[in-house]
Write an enzyme that holds these catalytic residues in place. Sequence first.
Site, PDB file in Angstrom:
ATOM      1  CD  GLU A  97     -20.951 -28.284  29.629  1.00 52.73           C
ATOM      2  OE1 GLU A  97     -21.852 -29.398  29.025  1.00 52.73           O
ATOM      3  OE2 GLU A  97     -21.056 -29.016  31.240  1.00 52.73           O
ATOM      4  N   GLY A  98     -19.365 -24.631  25.307  1.00 51.31           N
ATOM      5  CA  GLY A  98     -19.711 -24.951  23.750  1.00 51.31           C
ATOM      6  C   GLY A  98     -21.173 -24.639  23.638  1.00 51.31           C
TER       7      GLY A  98
END
Length: 334
Positions: free
Chosen positions: A304-305
């Site tokens: 997701e970062g």
Amino acid sequence: MKLDFSSLDALAAGLTDLPAIDHKAAEAAQARQAELTKPPGSLGRLEELAIFMAGWQGAARPRIDGAQALVFAGNHGICAQGVNPFPQEVTAAMVANFNAGGAAINQLCRVAGAEMLVVALDLDRPTRDFTQGPAMDEAEALDALRQGAEAVDTNASVLILGEMGIGNSTVAAALAHGVLGGKAEDWVGRGTGAVGDVLTKKRDVVRDGVARHAGLSPLGLLAALGGREQAAIAGAVLAARAARIPVMLDGFICTASTVPLWAIDPELLGHCLVAHRSAEGGHAKMLEAMGKRPILDLGMALGEGSGAAVALSVLRHALAMHDGMATFSEAGIG
């Protein structure tokens, strides 16, 4: 400069003219570090990060006026091989969660001060099974690369990148194996929870897919083995480089998305920092092969970062120290 998305060969050929680091600005930042009220080197990696940012911003005292977070999402034909414990519908459900503000990355971006954009790439049209043929044809790969590039805010001071896509740890392992070599088991890990027969299947399909597509160029391998979100990440990295924007890569899957660029020329990732060492097996080996040192090692493996958002806070601390500290002369010391 403008990237050429007319063909994969044209894109690769044009990458020799991308902007380079400003060595004079980096040297000026290093000189400032030597004058700040602290023993030389006492702030360790924070000093290095400030100098890195100075070189890419072309300013001795760099700042983060705006941070962009891009999360790319895609679905994968390789899931037909039973390599993932969750159905692909989860990808769209998580994209909805991102857009509603309910995911981990939303909270981390809020705290770190990053403007987040989610780009869903044809979720209802998964790529093809790379053990049966190329995951994407050239036109599909170019479209994903272009979408990634066009999503970049060229006014951002820094870009953090993340991904979402059921099955994409298998894709990442295949890209690493195809570009960096070794054995399939060097790169295949548990992902979202693959164990037993599912983990064995992941290893088999990575081995078979890489063997099927051996001999292709790096961008050819990105098309044959990658997903739309991996290609979009690579496109965003290139667009950021063209705009002299430093990039913060997330973990295993995000880093693997840039391996084909590294294979063209390691310097293509000169503006990229790796935010953290993922707990996913293979990431440490990948970073060693690429000569990249992560900022953090927190045992994270979410994607997701998320790791990049946490590391953005560290980067902000580095620049606050670099810009705000007094020099010895200003403090009347010495």
